[in-house]
Design an enzyme around this catalytic site. Sequence first.
Site, short mmCIF file in Angstrom:
data_model
loop_
_atom_site.label_atom_id
_atom_site.label_comp_id
_atom_site.label_asym_id
_atom_site.label_seq_id
_atom_site.Cartn_x
_atom_site.Cartn_y
_atom_site.Cartn_z
N TYR A 32 35.22 51.05 40.95
CA TYR A 32 36.36 51.92 41.25
C TYR A 32 35.92 53.35 41.50
CZ TYR A 32 40.23 48.71 40.28
OH TYR A 32 41.15 47.70 40.34
N LYS B 252 29.23 39.49 33.84
CA LYS B 252 28.59 38.56 34.77
C LYS B 252 27.09 38.81 34.65
CE LYS B 252 28.84 35.44 38.09
NZ LYS B 252 29.33 34.07 37.86
N ASP C 65 33.82 34.31 35.35
CA ASP C 65 34.40 33.13 36.01
C ASP C 65 34.86 32.11 34.97
OD1 ASP C 65 31.71 32.84 35.36
OD2 ASP C 65 31.21 31.61 37.10
N ASP D 225 40.90 44.34 35.82
CA ASP D 225 42.02 44.38 36.75
C ASP D 225 42.50 42.96 37.03
OD1 ASP D 225 43.85 45.41 38.70
OD2 ASP D 225 42.43 44.82 40.26
N ASP E 253 45.90 40.64 35.13
CA ASP E 253 47.00 40.02 35.89
C ASP E 253 47.14 38.55 35.50
OD1 ASP E 253 47.64 42.30 37.32
OD2 ASP E 253 47.71 41.28 39.25
C1 IPM Z 1 46.35 48.15 38.12
C2 IPM Z 1 46.52 48.22 39.61
C3 IPM Z 1 45.67 49.38 40.12
C4 IPM Z 1 44.22 49.06 39.82
C5 IPM Z 1 45.85 49.72 41.60
C6 IPM Z 1 47.30 49.92 41.98
C7 IPM Z 1 45.02 50.93 41.98
O1 IPM Z 1 46.21 47.03 40.21
O2 IPM Z 1 46.65 49.15 37.43
O3 IPM Z 1 45.94 47.09 37.64
O4 IPM Z 1 43.55 48.37 40.59
O5 IPM Z 1 43.74 49.50 38.79
MG MG Z 2 45.83 45.42 38.82
#
Ligand code: IPM
Ligand code: MG
Length: 358
Positions: free
Chosen positions: A142, A193, A225, A249, A253
Amino acid sequence: MTSYKIAVLAGDGIGPEVVGMAVRVLKTISKKTGVGFEMEEAPVGGCACDATGNPLPEATLKLAKKSDAVLLGAVGGPKWEGLDYSVRPERALLGLRAELGLFANLRPAVVFSPLVEASTLKREVIEGIDLMVVRELTGDVYFGKPRGVEILPNGEKRGTNTMVYTTKEIERIAKVAFELARKRKKKLCSVDKANVLECTELWRFVVSQVHKNYADVLLSHMYVDNCAMQLIRNPKQFDVVVTTNLFGDILSDEAAMLTGSIGMLPSASLNEKSLGLYEPIHGSAPDIAGKNLANPIATILSVGMMLDYSFGLKNEAGLIKKAVENVLNKGLRTADIYTQGFQKVGTKEMGEAICKEL
Ligand code: IPM
Ligand code: MG
């Protein structure tokens, strides 16, 4: 009377609607307990870009820096997708993280028992899930350099991003994760990893070193993974998971979706002091913006995390969680968590019901 200064950055899409409800919850808590919250709003993301040409205006950043905590809604939307990287709404998030030094991102995934049916996974796999993803937030691809897209002498293009971590960066996030694990079930899984990437070979080594000061916590290591697979196969094996920015990230999710709705999950991003930025895990959901359809619970629970982590108001944080649970038990559901037989309500109705419960 104690009073805390909160920067309120509602942002784009459903941001203003869900933040509006979270602000009402703060006001209700204030009335109930006498704790003061001084809230000041500022633009961030696409709407800030439209107004000033900058997704993170100087004044917004200044306000965030002098506050005790930041409450953020969401940023982004199709309207700004074609813009140059430097002015995309997402840059505001990255800018806030970097400028405020918010290196520790806490993303809990908890299944509320009234919502077990909302998950796409089987009841027995998800019932009782209570895990915390600790994502490093200011390093990795990032922010690593070199980065960018260049044109090679033969006219071909080449894109580059760089995964970087220093010992210190790994140490400080590992400490946060071990401390959290200590207050929970004392289990930490570090995800990397290391079989392919030297950078995460270092990650694994440093986390193991830090472990020497936390012998009471059980540490395991897992390749990313495999972790992605284990989260679906048997998520209840996890207590605290600590990982790099990019892996975090993705895995956060995945962890969020285990619980049925991403509309339910809060997050905290902390720096080395106790300044924190609190935001729902979900995005700006432009397709449902302005329609009173969004679920405000993730943002309301983010306010709960703010009270707990930045202000030390554990009791009040507990009240918020309890109020959310009660409202769910009463059968209220926004569209994203609705299943047949329950009472479908909008953003406002859900927010108001939670305030009433408080
Ligand atoms: C998160 C989002 C952000 C990230 C994006 C919107 C920049 O996906 O906060 O998880 O990748 O960190
Ligand atoms: Mg995200």
